[in-house]
Design an enzyme around this catalytic site. Structure first.
Site, PDB file in Angstrom:
ATOM      1  N   SER A 296      -1.224  -1.550  -1.367  1.00  0.00           N
ATOM      2  CA  SER A 296       0.047  -2.149  -1.755  1.00  0.00           C
ATOM      3  C   SER A 296       0.201  -2.381  -3.246  1.00  0.00           C
ATOM      4  O   SER A 296       1.319  -2.364  -3.766  1.00  0.00           O
ATOM      5  CB  SER A 296       0.246  -3.470  -1.009  1.00  0.00           C
ATOM      6  OG  SER A 296      -0.778  -4.390  -1.343  1.00  0.00           O
TER       7      SER A 296
ATOM      8  N   HIS B  28       2.524  -0.185   4.363  1.00  0.00           N
ATOM      9  CA  HIS B  28       3.203   0.517   3.274  1.00  0.00           C
ATOM     10  C   HIS B  28       3.199   2.023   3.501  1.00  0.00           C
ATOM     11  O   HIS B  28       3.154   2.808   2.549  1.00  0.00           O
ATOM     12  CB  HIS B  28       2.550   0.172   1.936  1.00  0.00           C
ATOM     13  CG  HIS B  28       2.817  -1.230   1.493  1.00  0.00           C
ATOM     14  ND1 HIS B  28       3.967  -1.582   0.823  1.00  0.00           N
ATOM     15  CD2 HIS B  28       2.095  -2.374   1.655  1.00  0.00           C
ATOM     16  CE1 HIS B  28       3.934  -2.887   0.561  1.00  0.00           C
ATOM     17  NE2 HIS B  28       2.814  -3.388   1.069  1.00  0.00           N
TER      18      HIS B  28
ATOM     19  N   LYS C 281       9.149  -3.937   6.363  1.00  0.00           N
ATOM     20  CA  LYS C 281       9.270  -3.071   5.190  1.00  0.00           C
ATOM     21  C   LYS C 281      10.229  -1.916   5.514  1.00  0.00           C
ATOM     22  O   LYS C 281      11.427  -2.124   5.581  1.00  0.00           O
ATOM     23  CB  LYS C 281       7.885  -2.623   4.733  1.00  0.00           C
ATOM     24  CG  LYS C 281       7.046  -3.805   4.230  1.00  0.00           C
ATOM     25  CD  LYS C 281       5.691  -3.415   3.770  1.00  0.00           C
ATOM     26  CE  LYS C 281       4.955  -4.569   3.107  1.00  0.00           C
ATOM     27  NZ  LYS C 281       4.777  -5.763   3.947  1.00  0.00           N
TER      28      LYS C 281
END
Length: 397
Positions: free
Chosen positions: A184, A212, A241
């Site tokens: 990240s 991610h 996300k």
């Protein structure tokens, strides 16, 4: 009251501020998106995990509203008491099918997924080998487990093999290699092909945190393991996300593993079920990400990342290398990172300076993140603002 305690807290806060490590919260007065309203004006947002641009998407928003209208604000319960709704089972099935696993267990947050995976599955006779740059939630999850702990230097396969040999020599019954799929703070993508080969050689399991990566890396956006064309045993991820931007985490694994986790994973057993609105929005985000529109969004996302990387490099900034839409601008000094972020906000670009303890001391940075919702014009505007601020603060010539 004990005055000495509160004096100590105040002194620690003052020290954090003196080192330039204070992390202020700026209030946003709009939906998440490439342009947000901060301090009464519109600014470009280049620091969200909104990779596919779906956090403010009207279809995703309305799907959440419909789910809340049908199922209410929440269950007022954990899953095994009276907190399992039909929409929870639908979301479990949808994410498992999307990522190619037998089953899924949902958590209130991805932090809880990483906090809950190790302790129920591994004991004192087992070993966990963890990448040194793994997310804090993996580190904390490992700490909760009684298994022996080993670390390997990030993406260093020689070191990983050395740790595997040591774990076997120490008599480990089961070994699990734990790694971020995409790191990240740096945007590095894990070398899962090499990790897979070593796992096979030493009969180890693989756990990947794909927070991610899910939604935009690899074919159909199925994640870092798909990007690397390998199979892994466990994938943890989030709906906070690329897949809608709300909240909530999950673990995908074989059905019997999920069944055991539902009996033993403490963050699952002792946390309220995900809200219906989060489930509804996440289902719609998965539908978009898995289809042709998702392919188009991923193409735009990586085109944006390539354009930004090229322009920032030409301007003279030091970037972490790679292909990922996480693109850290390296500054080194914590106060410089904070000053740079503050100046960029004045210039109409919202970014955040990252410093210790989020990153190692001396490696402060501004972590910029691309979204499929950004236009080339917005990217060029951001680069121009960075160039202005960088020259003013002596970052570039």
């Amino acid at each position: 009251m004990t005055a000495t305690f509160y004096d100590r807290v105040s002194a620690e806060l003052a020290d954090i501020d003196a080192q330039g490590l204070t992390k202020p919260e700026r209030v946003i007065a709009s939906r998440q998106g490439p342009v947000i309203k901060v301090g009464g004006r519109d600014v470009l947002n280049f620091c969200a995990n909104n990779y596919l641009g779906l956090a403010g998407d009207e279809r995703v928003t309305q799907a959440g509203i419909r789910a809340q209208e049908k199922w209410g604000a929440g269950t007022a319960s954990v899953r095994f008491i009276c907190g399992t709704l039909e929409i929870h089972k639908e979301l479990e099935r949808a994410i498992a099918d999307y990522l190619g696993f037998e089953d899924t267990i949902l958590f209130a947050a991805a932090f809880d997924a990483n906090g809950g995976i190790f302790e129920p599955l591994f004991g004192a006779e087992d070993a966990i080998i963890s990448d040194s740059l793994n997310h804090a939630s993996i580190i904390d999850g490992v700490r909760l487990c009684k298994a022996k702990r080993y670390r390997f230097a990030t993406s260093d396969m020689a070191d990983l093999e050395a740790q595997l040999k040591q774990a076997r020599a120490d008599g480990a019954k089961e070994i699990i290699i734990a790694t971020d799929g995409a790191f990240s703070m740096d945007g590095y993508i894990a070398k899962l092909k090499d990790i897979r080969a070593l796992a096979d050689k030493y009969s180890a399991l693989i756990m990947v945190d794909d927070c991610h990566a899910t939604g935009f890396l690899g074919p159909q956006g199925r994640g870092s393991y798909a990007w690397n064309d390998v199979e892994v045993d466990f994938v943890t991820g989030t709906f906070g996300k690329a897949l809608g931007g709300a909240m909530g985490g999950f673990i995908c694994a074989k059905a019997n593993v999920v069944a055991l986790l539902k009996q033993r994973a403490r963050p699952y057993l002792f946390s309220n079920a995900l809200s219906p609105a989060v489930c509804g929005s996440s289902l719609e985000a998965i539908r978009i990400a898995a289809g042709e529109e998702g392919d188009a969004l991923r193409k735009q996302l990586f085109a944006n990342a390539a354009r930004y990387r090229a322009a920032m490099t030409e301007a003279g900034f030091t970037l972490q290398p790679g292909e990922h839409p996480i693109i850290p601008v390296m500054l080194g000094d914590a106060k410089l990172a904070q000053d740079m972020a503050a100046r960029l906000l004045e210039l109409g670009v919202y970014v955040i300076g990252f410093s210790f303890p989020v990153v190692p001391r001396g490696q402060a940075r501004i972590r910029t993140q691309m979204s499929a919702a950004h236009t080339f014009e917005q990217i060029d505007q951001a680069v121009a603002a960075f160039t202005t601020a960088g020259k003013e603060l002596g970052v570039i010539g």
